[in-house]
Design a protein around this motif. Structure first.
Motif, PDB file in Angstrom:
ATOM      1  N   HIS A   1       0.827  -1.215   0.000  1.00 10.98           N
ATOM      2  CA  HIS A   1       0.000   0.000   0.000  1.00 10.98           C
ATOM      3  C   HIS A   1       0.864   1.270   0.000  1.00 10.98           C
ATOM      4  O   HIS A   1       1.623   1.499   0.946  1.00 10.98           O
ATOM      5  CB  HIS A   1      -0.884   0.035   1.250  1.00 10.98           C
ATOM      6  CG  HIS A   1      -1.927  -1.039   1.309  1.00 10.98           C
ATOM      7  ND1 HIS A   1      -3.266  -0.787   1.094  1.00 10.98           N
ATOM      8  CD2 HIS A   1      -1.838  -2.362   1.560  1.00 10.98           C
ATOM      9  CE1 HIS A   1      -3.952  -1.928   1.228  1.00 10.98           C
ATOM     10  NE2 HIS A   1      -3.110  -2.887   1.517  1.00 10.98           N
TER      11      HIS A   1
ATOM     12  N   GLN B   1       0.899   3.772   3.214  1.00  7.80           N
ATOM     13  CA  GLN B   1       0.934   3.158   4.548  1.00  7.80           C
ATOM     14  C   GLN B   1       2.300   3.056   5.229  1.00  7.80           C
ATOM     15  O   GLN B   1       2.421   2.350   6.232  1.00  7.80           O
ATOM     16  CB  GLN B   1       0.253   1.792   4.517  1.00  7.80           C
ATOM     17  CG  GLN B   1      -1.256   1.894   4.260  1.00  7.80           C
ATOM     18  CD  GLN B   1      -1.979   0.561   4.405  1.00  7.80           C
ATOM     19  OE1 GLN B   1      -1.409  -0.418   4.865  1.00  7.80           O
ATOM     20  NE2 GLN B   1      -3.251   0.533   4.010  1.00  7.80           N
TER      21      GLN B   1
ATOM     22  N   ARG C   1     -11.480  -1.283  -2.334  1.00  2.00           N
ATOM     23  CA  ARG C   1     -10.686  -1.580  -1.131  1.00  2.00           C
ATOM     24  C   ARG C   1     -10.953  -2.991  -0.598  1.00  2.00           C
ATOM     25  O   ARG C   1     -10.045  -3.780  -0.453  1.00  2.00           O
ATOM     26  CB  ARG C   1     -10.972  -0.553  -0.033  1.00  2.00           C
ATOM     27  CG  ARG C   1     -10.086  -0.759   1.140  1.00  2.00           C
ATOM     28  CD  ARG C   1      -9.972   0.375   2.106  1.00  2.00           C
ATOM     29  NE  ARG C   1      -8.730   0.165   2.794  1.00  2.00           N
ATOM     30  CZ  ARG C   1      -7.687   0.967   2.801  1.00  2.00           C
ATOM     31  NH1 ARG C   1      -7.745   2.133   2.198  1.00  2.00           N
ATOM     32  NH2 ARG C   1      -6.577   0.635   3.416  1.00  2.00           N
TER      33      ARG C   1
ATOM     34  N   GLU D   1      -9.528 -12.203   4.911  1.00  7.04           N
ATOM     35  CA  GLU D   1      -8.348 -11.894   5.723  1.00  7.04           C
ATOM     36  C   GLU D   1      -8.573 -12.263   7.194  1.00  7.04           C
ATOM     37  O   GLU D   1      -7.746 -12.936   7.799  1.00  7.04           O
ATOM     38  CB  GLU D   1      -8.008 -10.411   5.555  1.00  7.04           C
ATOM     39  CG  GLU D   1      -6.677 -10.012   6.184  1.00  7.04           C
ATOM     40  CD  GLU D   1      -6.281  -8.588   5.839  1.00  7.04           C
ATOM     41  OE1 GLU D   1      -7.034  -7.909   5.104  1.00  7.04           O
ATOM     42  OE2 GLU D   1      -5.218  -8.145   6.315  1.00  7.04           O
TER      43      GLU D   1
ATOM     44  N   ASP E   1       2.453  -6.244   1.942  1.00  9.38           N
ATOM     45  CA  ASP E   1       1.308  -5.592   2.574  1.00  9.38           C
ATOM     46  C   ASP E   1       1.709  -4.490   3.556  1.00  9.38           C
ATOM     47  O   ASP E   1       1.051  -4.318   4.592  1.00  9.38           O
ATOM     48  CB  ASP E   1       0.381  -6.619   3.249  1.00  9.38           C
ATOM     49  CG  ASP E   1      -0.982  -6.021   3.606  1.00  9.38           C
ATOM     50  OD1 ASP E   1      -1.441  -5.122   2.877  1.00  9.38           O
ATOM     51  OD2 ASP E   1      -1.568  -6.438   4.620  1.00  9.38           O
TER      52      ASP E   1
HETATM   53  N1  GUN Z   1      -8.542  -4.650   4.062  1.00  7.31           N
HETATM   54  C1  GUN Z   1      -9.028  -3.464   3.645  1.00  7.31           C
HETATM   55  N2  GUN Z   1      -8.080  -2.519   3.667  1.00  7.31           N
HETATM   56  C2  GUN Z   1      -6.956  -3.118   4.083  1.00  7.31           C
HETATM   57  C3  GUN Z   1      -5.605  -2.669   4.283  1.00  7.31           C
HETATM   58  O1  GUN Z   1      -5.269  -1.514   4.088  1.00  7.31           O
HETATM   59  N3  GUN Z   1      -4.724  -3.592   4.715  1.00  7.31           N
HETATM   60  C4  GUN Z   1      -5.070  -4.897   4.932  1.00  7.31           C
HETATM   61  N4  GUN Z   1      -4.130  -5.736   5.348  1.00  7.31           N
HETATM   62  N5  GUN Z   1      -6.312  -5.333   4.756  1.00  7.31           N
HETATM   63  C5  GUN Z   1      -7.252  -4.465   4.330  1.00  7.31           C
END
Ligand code: GUN
Ligand code: FE
Length: 426
Positions: free
Chosen positions: A73, A76, A198, A229, A315
């Motif tokens: 990202h 970030q 996103r 996730e 990430d």
């Molecule tokens: N899911 C939605 N946005 C993000 C992000 O910025 N990072 C991660 N790891 N998962 C996400």
């Protein structure tokens, strides 16, 4: 001009997951003409074959293909090391506020420059970059990415709910801004565009429909998003969409194709894996992030059994830095921690960090290893004197051993040179 880069050279021209082996030359020569690889062999052999070539000798060094980060990202860097929070709280409390700052064009430009430099300093030559929520920030990003000479695929991040309101777009705005960025930047030099909702949590069906429309209008752009996730996130998605699973929320809009890269996939069902495989879509495996924000252990064996392509992603900032070498080590550790341990060796890690990334990004015809006629993207690694890596390498008995040392101990400070298409990018 013809050049021979002399070093200990390692690559994985075939996947070690399907009987490929590490290919190494203890004293190797990589012959480069302009942006392309002409030959790779023992140094003595290529010196003999190309007597007029200029020799660049990296003593006590290793040369490997450019590293590929399949999920990172841009906004970030400030979020790296935000401890103590799981995904949804981490987003709300730390990440989305940091992303909102990119509304300011000067901040966006500065962060783009720093971000791209950090990729290069870590040996990453190719990346699929999750962008920012602001078109002005993406304009700055693409400008800087073009200047950086790195191979970058990226896009404007889209969302219209459950984020902070200053990050919201609308279907109309998402469409016109994405279209403008695609027209201007997709396939310009080494840049490409990726449609980037996103995640389903923050996207209405209308936004996902805009993604579909854009993919239909521009069939060679990429698509990337997050999936499966964390458990709380998955439950939220199923509830929001009244959907049988997470993948179905993207499938409903025909977003899962051979050009789709889905980040994480830590908790997929068997059926989702089957459908990802059938679509020939890919997964970005981000082991340090999976551990840092507590997502879980990626089931590599299941992905292999289902024939789902995957490659490494840092990430950042869920991940703990830009090093794809470190992601290799973390992926090794994650597989050792499985209920039934799945021990990788260093050749698997090199493949996942290079050619697998190229495959996931549809770039394996031009990068990922040192086959003749591929582009000359490579990294020179040299252990600092007296470093633990230098001490450890003294005991290496094989190319595999040395490579394992590199994945375990080599980080930013050991990256000596980075080339993309035959040119230094440091
Ligand atoms: N899911 C939605 N946005 C993000 C992000 O910025 N990072 C991660 N790891 N998962 C996400
Ligand atoms: Fe991510």
């Amino acid at each position: 001009m013809l050049k021979i880069f002399r070093a200990s050279i390692l690559h994985t021209p075939q996947s070690p997951f399907s009987s490929g082996k590490l290919v190494g030359f203890a004293d190797g020569g990589l012959v480069v003409q302009g942006s392309k690889i002409l030959a790779l062999n023992d140094f003595k052999k290529v010196q003999n074959d190309y007597p007029s070539a200029k020799i660049i000798h990296y003593k006590n060094s290793f040369l490997i293909p450019g590293l590929v980060d399949s999920h990172v990202h841009y906004p970030q860097i400030p979020v790296i090391a935000a401890m103590g929070l799981r995904l949804l709280d981490w987003l709300e409390q730390r990440t989305l506020p940091a992303e909102a700052k990119l509304k300011d064009k000067a901040i966006a430009k500065q962060q783009a420059k720093v971000f791209l430099k950090q990729l290069a300093r870590n040996g990453t030559t190719t990346a699929l970059v999750f962008g920012a929520h602001f078109a002005t920030a993406m304009e700055e990003f693409f400008k800087q990415a073009d200047k950086s000479n790195l191979r970058i695929t990226a896009g404007l991040v889209l969302g219209d709910r459950l984020l902070q309101p200053d990050l919201y777009t609308s279907p109309q705005k998402a469409y016109t801004e994405s279209k403008e960025l695609i027209e201007k930047w997709h396939n310009k030099n080494r840049l490409r565009y990726a449609i980037t909702p996103r995640f389903s949590v923050s996207c209405s069906d209308e936004i996902l429909a805009v993604c579909e429309k854009l993919l239909n209008e521009y069939p060679d752009v990429y698509f990337t998003t997050h999936i499966n996730e964390q458990k709380e996130e998955i439950d939220l998605v199923k509830e929001q969409f009244k959907s049988k699973d997470y993948l179905a929320t993207y499938e409903k809009h025909n977003l899962i194709t051979s050009r789709s890269v889905l980040a994480h996939n830590v908790h997929p069902s068997e059926n989702e894996l089957k459908r990802i495989s059938r679509a020939n879509a890919s997964v970005a495996h981000c082991p340090s992030s999976n551990m840092f924000i507590g997502s879980g252990l990626f089931n590599m064996l299941k992905h292999l059994e289902h024939n789902v392509k995957f490659a490494l992603g840092s990430d950042v900032g869920g991940g703990t830095g830009f090093s794809i070498l470190k992601e290799g080590l973390m992926s090794y550790q994650a597989q050792m921690l499985q209920e039934k341990p799945y021990p990788l060796d260093s050749s698997h890690l090199l493949y996942l960090a290079t050619l697998a990334g190229a495959e996931v990004l549809g770039l394996d015809k031009i990068i990922g290893d040192f086959s003749n006629n591929k582009e000359a993207d490579f990294v020179v690694i040299k252990a600092k004197q007296k470093s633990t890596l230098a001490q450890n390498l003294k005991h290496s008995n094989s190319a595999e051993d040395s490579l394992a040392s590199i994945f375990t101990l080599a980080r930013e400070e050991s990256i000596k040179e980075v080339f993309v298409a035959g040119k230094s990018v440091l």
